[in-house]
Design an enzyme around this catalytic site. Sequence first.
Site, short mmCIF file in Angstrom:
data_model
loop_
_atom_site.label_atom_id
_atom_site.label_comp_id
_atom_site.label_asym_id
_atom_site.label_seq_id
_atom_site.Cartn_x
_atom_site.Cartn_y
_atom_site.Cartn_z
N TYR A 14 0.80 -1.22 0.00
CA TYR A 14 0.00 0.00 0.00
C TYR A 14 0.84 1.28 0.00
O TYR A 14 0.28 2.37 -0.06
CB TYR A 14 -0.91 0.02 1.24
N HIS A 19 -4.62 6.02 -0.97
CA HIS A 19 -5.13 5.94 0.41
C HIS A 19 -4.03 6.21 1.43
O HIS A 19 -4.32 6.39 2.61
CB HIS A 19 -5.73 4.55 0.64
N PHE A 64 -4.65 -0.59 9.99
CA PHE A 64 -5.31 -0.45 8.70
C PHE A 64 -6.32 0.68 8.82
O PHE A 64 -6.79 1.03 9.90
CB PHE A 64 -5.93 -1.75 8.18
N ASN A 66 -9.47 1.42 8.30
CA ASN A 66 -10.81 1.40 8.88
C ASN A 66 -10.84 1.35 10.41
O ASN A 66 -11.90 1.50 11.00
CB ASN A 66 -11.61 0.21 8.33
N ASP A 91 -6.52 11.22 2.66
CA ASP A 91 -6.90 11.35 1.25
C ASP A 91 -8.37 11.73 1.13
O ASP A 91 -9.19 11.34 1.95
CB ASP A 91 -6.64 10.04 0.51
N ASN A 112 -13.72 5.80 5.67
CA ASN A 112 -13.79 4.87 6.81
C ASN A 112 -12.77 5.15 7.90
O ASN A 112 -13.04 4.92 9.07
CB ASN A 112 -13.67 3.42 6.32
#
Length: 184
Positions: A14, A19, A64, A66, A91, A112
Site C-alpha cells: 500500500y 489511500h 489499517f 478502517n 486522502d 472509513n
Amino acid sequence: MKMIVGLGNPGKKYERTRHNVGFMVVDELSFRYQTPWKKSKFNGMTSSIVVNGEKMLLVKPLTFMNLSGECVRPLMDYYDISVDDVMIVYDDLDLPTGKIRLRQKGSAGGHNGMKSLIQHLKTQDFNRIRVGVDRPANGDIINYVLGDFPKSEQADIIDAIKKSADAVEAWSNKGFAEVMNQFN
C-alpha cells in the site's frame, strides 16, 4: 505536545497508494527533521519532531485505515493530548488530485478512517488536512484508492505532500484558523 496523524495502510503493498497520502505527509515531516520511526505499544508507528519549539508526535496507525481510531485514542490518552492539539491528514476523493483543504471539523464524508476516528474521539470537531486524490472515472473506489498514482499525477501529489507538511510546520506557532487562511 501536538499530534499529527497520517492515515494509511501498513505494508509495502500500500506504500504508494492514494489511500496512503496521510502516511506520505508524516513521512515527509520525519524526513525533514531526520527522526526515526518507532513502533508504539498502541499499534502504530511514532516519531517526534520539534518545530519552532513545539513538540509534535507524528503517528502512522498500523491498524489499517478502517480502525485508525483504535491507535489514535490510546495515544492521545497516554500522552494527555487534547483533541484541539490533534491534526489528521488523509486522502479525499472530493478534491482534485494535489489540492489540499484544511478544516477544523466536519463529517467523515464516507471515509472509513475518519469514521473510526470520529467514533473513538467522540467528536467531529478536530483539525484536518484533506489531500485531494480525485474520484475514479469508472466508479470503482476501492481499487482506485488502493492503486498507485499514475505518472501524470505524481508532480501534483508531491507538491500537495510538501504543502501539507508546510501547513503542519506553520501550525507549530500559529492558530489553526490562521493556518487555514494561509493554505486554503
